[in-house]
Design an enzyme around this catalytic site. Sequence first.
Site, mmCIF file in Angstrom:
data_model
loop_
_atom_site.group_PDB
_atom_site.id
_atom_site.type_symbol
_atom_site.label_atom_id
_atom_site.label_comp_id
_atom_site.label_asym_id
_atom_site.label_seq_id
_atom_site.Cartn_x
_atom_site.Cartn_y
_atom_site.Cartn_z
ATOM 1 N N CYS A 111 0.981 -1.236 0.034
ATOM 2 C CA CYS A 111 -0.065 0.017 0.078
ATOM 3 C C CYS A 111 0.876 1.428 -0.006
ATOM 4 O O CYS A 111 1.611 1.562 -1.080
ATOM 5 C CB CYS A 111 -1.018 0.030 1.034
ATOM 6 S SG CYS A 111 -2.463 1.188 0.856
ATOM 7 N N HIS A 213 -3.787 -4.962 0.819
ATOM 8 C CA HIS A 213 -3.146 -5.383 1.900
ATOM 9 C C HIS A 213 -3.090 -6.898 2.190
ATOM 10 O O HIS A 213 -4.271 -7.466 2.727
ATOM 11 C CB HIS A 213 -3.783 -4.496 3.157
ATOM 12 C CG HIS A 213 -3.817 -3.230 3.350
ATOM 13 N ND1 HIS A 213 -2.736 -2.537 4.135
ATOM 14 C CD2 HIS A 213 -4.097 -2.153 2.608
ATOM 15 C CE1 HIS A 213 -2.618 -1.391 4.042
ATOM 16 N NE2 HIS A 213 -3.492 -1.243 3.097
ATOM 17 N N GLU A 215 -1.697 -8.364 4.465
ATOM 18 C CA GLU A 215 -1.631 -9.085 6.077
ATOM 19 C C GLU A 215 -3.086 -8.887 6.580
ATOM 20 O O GLU A 215 -3.265 -9.709 7.560
ATOM 21 C CB GLU A 215 -0.792 -7.886 6.638
ATOM 22 C CG GLU A 215 -1.387 -6.425 6.960
ATOM 23 C CD GLU A 215 -1.397 -5.449 5.837
ATOM 24 O OE1 GLU A 215 -1.869 -4.445 6.114
ATOM 25 O OE2 GLU A 215 -1.083 -5.825 4.680
#
Length: 236
Positions: A111, A213, A215
């Site tokens: 990002c 993202h 994660e």
Amino acid sequence: MKPVIGIAANEQTMIDTDSHWISYTPKNFVTGVQNAGGLPLLLPIGTIEDAKSYIQKIDKLLLAGGQDVSPESYGALPHQKLGATNHRRDLFEMALVKEAVKAGKPVIGVCRGMQLLNVAFGGTLLQDLSLAKEPLLKHVQVPTPFELPTHPVEINMNSRLAEFLPQNYQVNSFHHQVIDELAAEFVVTATAPDGVIEGIESVKSPVMGVQWHPELAYFTIEKERAFFEYFINKFA
């Protein structure tokens, strides 16, 4: 021996006062690195002079999300829709990138991290999605839960991303800035249907970035766990 993965940390106040600050990174970055066989090492924001010493202690560098990249970093003035920035963080992370590339150590950005990479190599950003010439998709998916994908991207099948992702892939999305002028160092590796750049990689060095993202979807989407497996064990 496990590879040491330096994660560039962010910082914020712990409570509503300027006297209590914390350095941090999202926990799933730590978990993802650990589960893939790496040793995560958080790199708190420091001086440009510190960057070389930090890079000497790690094997690979990961740049996480966070604030907007300051337009000062790419020679622009702040637009009304610019969000919070931390130019000290920008300068430190760009110094980390410079030293990592010089040392031939892999770098990956997520990002803001991808945007920072583009700026570090001479590219620019649109400070807000509304400044695009054509209407864009919704790239800030709130209130949809973070772990759910909300729009597709097309993966360049000649890219590193294609080593672990299919050509048509669904991603989550939490950004209001986008790449404007792509740095000459990079090629586009993933694109949203509206043309927004969702992935880049260097043509010269082991450097790559994604706009979504991994994660946040780590525990719900297997392919996002593959992101960490690839970075820790194959990306070189």
